[in-house]
Design an enzyme around this catalytic site. Structure first.
Site, PDB file in Angstrom:
ATOM      1  N   ASN A 125     -26.253 -15.803   0.159  1.00 24.94           N
ATOM      2  CA  ASN A 125     -25.957 -15.015   1.380  1.00 24.94           C
ATOM      3  C   ASN A 125     -26.823 -13.767   1.377  1.00 24.94           C
ATOM      4  O   ASN A 125     -27.334 -13.359   0.331  1.00 24.94           O
ATOM      5  CB  ASN A 125     -24.478 -14.597   1.396  1.00 24.94           C
ATOM      6  CG  ASN A 125     -24.079 -13.810   0.141  1.00 24.94           C
ATOM      7  OD1 ASN A 125     -23.859 -14.423  -0.921  1.00 24.94           O
ATOM      8  ND2 ASN A 125     -24.017 -12.516   0.250  1.00 24.94           N
ATOM      9  N   HIS A 180     -15.743 -14.399 -15.916  1.00 24.34           N
ATOM     10  CA  HIS A 180     -16.303 -13.164 -15.376  1.00 24.34           C
ATOM     11  C   HIS A 180     -15.464 -11.968 -15.812  1.00 24.34           C
ATOM     12  O   HIS A 180     -14.262 -12.102 -16.030  1.00 24.34           O
ATOM     13  CB  HIS A 180     -16.307 -13.207 -13.839  1.00 24.34           C
ATOM     14  CG  HIS A 180     -17.040 -14.371 -13.264  1.00 24.34           C
ATOM     15  ND1 HIS A 180     -16.516 -15.636 -13.232  1.00 24.34           N
ATOM     16  CD2 HIS A 180     -18.263 -14.450 -12.686  1.00 24.34           C
ATOM     17  CE1 HIS A 180     -17.384 -16.461 -12.664  1.00 24.34           C
ATOM     18  NE2 HIS A 180     -18.451 -15.767 -12.323  1.00 24.34           N
ATOM     19  N   SER A 199     -22.403 -21.047  -9.880  1.00 21.31           N
ATOM     20  CA  SER A 199     -21.880 -21.838  -8.761  1.00 21.31           C
ATOM     21  C   SER A 199     -22.923 -22.817  -8.239  1.00 21.31           C
ATOM     22  O   SER A 199     -24.094 -22.458  -8.060  1.00 21.31           O
ATOM     23  CB  SER A 199     -21.498 -20.921  -7.599  1.00 21.31           C
ATOM     24  OG  SER A 199     -20.529 -20.017  -8.018  1.00 21.31           O
ATOM     25  N   TYR A 235     -14.354  -9.766 -13.926  1.00 18.82           N
ATOM     26  CA  TYR A 235     -13.287  -9.481 -12.954  1.00 18.82           C
ATOM     27  C   TYR A 235     -12.046 -10.359 -13.138  1.00 18.82           C
ATOM     28  O   TYR A 235     -10.998 -10.104 -12.556  1.00 18.82           O
ATOM     29  CB  TYR A 235     -13.805  -9.609 -11.508  1.00 18.82           C
ATOM     30  CG  TYR A 235     -14.290 -10.983 -11.097  1.00 18.82           C
ATOM     31  CD1 TYR A 235     -13.415 -12.038 -10.891  1.00 18.82           C
ATOM     32  CD2 TYR A 235     -15.641 -11.221 -10.898  1.00 18.82           C
ATOM     33  CE1 TYR A 235     -13.857 -13.294 -10.515  1.00 18.82           C
ATOM     34  CE2 TYR A 235     -16.105 -12.473 -10.521  1.00 18.82           C
ATOM     35  CZ  TYR A 235     -15.204 -13.499 -10.326  1.00 18.82           C
ATOM     36  OH  TYR A 235     -15.658 -14.741  -9.960  1.00 18.82           O
ATOM     37  N   GLU A 236     -12.142 -11.392 -13.985  1.00 21.04           N
ATOM     38  CA  GLU A 236     -10.970 -12.245 -14.190  1.00 21.04           C
ATOM     39  C   GLU A 236      -9.960 -11.598 -15.135  1.00 21.04           C
ATOM     40  O   GLU A 236      -8.766 -11.874 -15.053  1.00 21.04           O
ATOM     41  CB  GLU A 236     -11.397 -13.598 -14.741  1.00 21.04           C
ATOM     42  CG  GLU A 236     -12.198 -14.423 -13.732  1.00 21.04           C
ATOM     43  CD  GLU A 236     -12.716 -15.702 -14.347  1.00 21.04           C
ATOM     44  OE1 GLU A 236     -11.917 -16.624 -14.554  1.00 21.04           O
ATOM     45  OE2 GLU A 236     -13.935 -15.776 -14.634  1.00 21.04           O
ATOM     46  N   MET A 294     -21.898 -10.805  -9.503  1.00 22.61           N
ATOM     47  CA  MET A 294     -20.741 -10.381 -10.306  1.00 22.61           C
ATOM     48  C   MET A 294     -20.782 -10.930 -11.735  1.00 22.61           C
ATOM     49  O   MET A 294     -19.735 -11.072 -12.366  1.00 22.61           O
ATOM     50  CB  MET A 294     -19.453 -10.845  -9.612  1.00 22.61           C
ATOM     51  CG  MET A 294     -19.299 -10.359  -8.184  1.00 22.61           C
ATOM     52  SD  MET A 294     -17.791 -10.981  -7.439  1.00 22.61           S
ATOM     53  CE  MET A 294     -18.050 -10.549  -5.706  1.00 22.61           C
ATOM     54  N   SER A 295     -21.959 -11.276 -12.221  1.00 23.00           N
ATOM     55  CA  SER A 295     -22.007 -11.892 -13.560  1.00 23.00           C
ATOM     56  C   SER A 295     -23.309 -11.521 -14.262  1.00 23.00           C
ATOM     57  O   SER A 295     -23.943 -10.522 -13.954  1.00 23.00           O
ATOM     58  CB  SER A 295     -21.899 -13.414 -13.423  1.00 23.00           C
ATOM     59  OG  SER A 295     -23.061 -13.940 -12.794  1.00 23.00           O
ATOM     60  N   HIS A 309     -16.417 -23.790 -10.765  1.00 20.89           N
ATOM     61  CA  HIS A 309     -16.937 -23.812 -12.132  1.00 20.89           C
ATOM     62  C   HIS A 309     -16.261 -24.952 -12.891  1.00 20.89           C
ATOM     63  O   HIS A 309     -15.153 -25.357 -12.564  1.00 20.89           O
ATOM     64  CB  HIS A 309     -16.693 -22.480 -12.832  1.00 20.89           C
ATOM     65  CG  HIS A 309     -17.576 -21.374 -12.329  1.00 20.89           C
ATOM     66  ND1 HIS A 309     -18.606 -20.864 -13.064  1.00 20.89           N
ATOM     67  CD2 HIS A 309     -17.588 -20.720 -11.161  1.00 20.89           C
ATOM     68  CE1 HIS A 309     -19.214 -19.918 -12.365  1.00 20.89           C
ATOM     69  NE2 HIS A 309     -18.613 -19.812 -11.197  1.00 20.89           N
ATOM     70  N   HIS A 350     -16.167 -16.235  -0.574  1.00 21.77           N
ATOM     71  CA  HIS A 350     -16.376 -17.135  -1.717  1.00 21.77           C
ATOM     72  C   HIS A 350     -16.633 -18.563  -1.212  1.00 21.77           C
ATOM     73  O   HIS A 350     -17.464 -19.290  -1.764  1.00 21.77           O
ATOM     74  CB  HIS A 350     -15.152 -17.078  -2.638  1.00 21.77           C
ATOM     75  CG  HIS A 350     -15.306 -17.899  -3.887  1.00 21.77           C
ATOM     76  ND1 HIS A 350     -16.356 -17.735  -4.774  1.00 21.77           N
ATOM     77  CD2 HIS A 350     -14.551 -18.908  -4.401  1.00 21.77           C
ATOM     78  CE1 HIS A 350     -16.238 -18.600  -5.774  1.00 21.77           C
ATOM     79  NE2 HIS A 350     -15.156 -19.325  -5.560  1.00 21.77           N
TER      80      HIS A 350
HETATM   81  N1  HPA Z   1     -22.200 -10.036  -3.820  1.00 21.26           N
HETATM   82  C1  HPA Z   1     -21.725 -10.225  -5.079  1.00 21.26           C
HETATM   83  N2  HPA Z   1     -21.710 -11.402  -5.660  1.00 21.26           N
HETATM   84  C2  HPA Z   1     -22.198 -12.449  -4.984  1.00 21.26           C
HETATM   85  C3  HPA Z   1     -22.694 -12.327  -3.683  1.00 21.26           C
HETATM   86  C4  HPA Z   1     -22.706 -11.044  -3.082  1.00 21.26           C
HETATM   87  O1  HPA Z   1     -23.142 -10.846  -1.926  1.00 21.26           O
HETATM   88  N3  HPA Z   1     -23.095 -13.564  -3.289  1.00 21.26           N
HETATM   89  C5  HPA Z   1     -22.837 -14.394  -4.330  1.00 21.26           C
HETATM   90  N4  HPA Z   1     -22.293 -13.724  -5.359  1.00 21.26           N
END
Ligand code: HPA
Length: 268
Positions: A230, A81, A29, A83-84, A206-207, A59, A242
């Site tokens: 974050n 990913h 991202s 999760y998709e 998550m990747s 993306h 997101h």
């Molecule tokens: N957790 C999981 N994936 C993420 C996060 C998070 O806090 N921030 C950006 N991708």
């Protein structure tokens, strides 16, 4: 290599030329624009049969082959990913094609949440190792003994040294740390974040982990850098979403781009 990967490698070489690729880059991202500055050919994933259809906003699903800072690269503008689709090996075909194009090195980038108070939003972190907190593995079902891939030094020490030197030359502060892979797509609970902090994680996302396992399986050296978008759940009052991730990604992304460009220049 699978027949499909061989056919796709030939197709990409027909479209972009057969000069061997040195480095593969997966853009997370906020980094998609790097693909635009590659002098070369952009091939939409939709034209590459079997490439994943990534549905994640932010993306840019193109494979771009060409020169960046004088180095022949193949840039994945977006990744699929786990999760998709629930398939951990969803990036296997693209990485097989990358290998077929000649790349012996993969650099992965991602957005991540920080578990370290001294690694705030906007920081970047070079991965020293990972924790596979998802329990999934992209090599499940691989029938040959090549599936027993050693993961010691998966984040190549020489590449990490070069990236650290590049960061220093570019006057960019870059942390070092352990990344934990959480399946997503929901974010973690604060209790999960406390658990992985106890286990030794510095960042969560998550990747990346499945791609690094696949790249090691295919015989490529790997390195990875996170942009911190974050503080992880429960670490601050900041809301996690997101939208927030996408909004914050460009801060770290600008630093990461400087490091990557310097790293590529230093290769020449
Ligand atoms: N957790 C999981 N994936 C993420 C996060 C998070 O806090 N921030 C950006 N991708």
């Amino acid at each position: 290599m699978s027949k499909n990967a061989e056919a796709l490698t030939s197709k990409v070489q027909q479209l972009a030329g057969d000069t061997p690729v040195r480095i593969g880059l997966i853009l997370g991202s906020g980094l998609g624009h790097i693909a635009d500055s590659v002098e070369g050919v952009a091939i939409p994933y939709a034209e590459l049969q079997g490439f994943p259809h990534t549905s994640v906003s932010g993306h840019n699903p193109n494979l771009v082959i060409g020169d960046l800072e004088g180095v022949r690269v193949a840039v994945f503008g977006g990744r699929a990913h786990y999760y998709e689709s629930g398939q951990a090996d969803v990036m296997r075909l693209p990485l097989e094609v990358l290998r077929g194009l000649g790349a012996d090195t993969l650099i992965v980038t991602n957005a991540a949440g920080s578990l370290q108070p001294d690694m705030p939003t906007g920081s970047i972190m070079c991965l020293s190792d990972h924790i596979n907190f998802s329990g999934r593995n992209p090599l499940i079902g691989e029938p040959t003994d090549t599936r027993f891939v050693p993961m010691t030094d998966a984040y190549d020490p020489t590449l990490r040294t070069k990236l650290r030197e590049a960061a220093s030359d570019a006057s960019v502060e870059m942390a070092n740390g352990v990344y934990a892979w959480y399946s997503g797509p929901s974010f973690e609970t604060p209790a999960e974040i406390r658990a992985i902090a106890t286990l030794g994680a510095d960042a969560v996302g998550m990747s990346t982990v499945p791609e690094v396992i696949l790249a090691r399986f295919l015989g490529m050296k790997t390195a990875a850098i996170s942009t911190i978008t974050n503080m992880a759940a429960g670490m601050s009052d900041e809301a996690i979403s997101h939208e927030h991730t996408k909004a914050m990604a460009p801060i770290g992304a600008a630093k990461l781009e400087k490091v990557l460009r310097q790293f590529l220049r230093d290769l020449n």
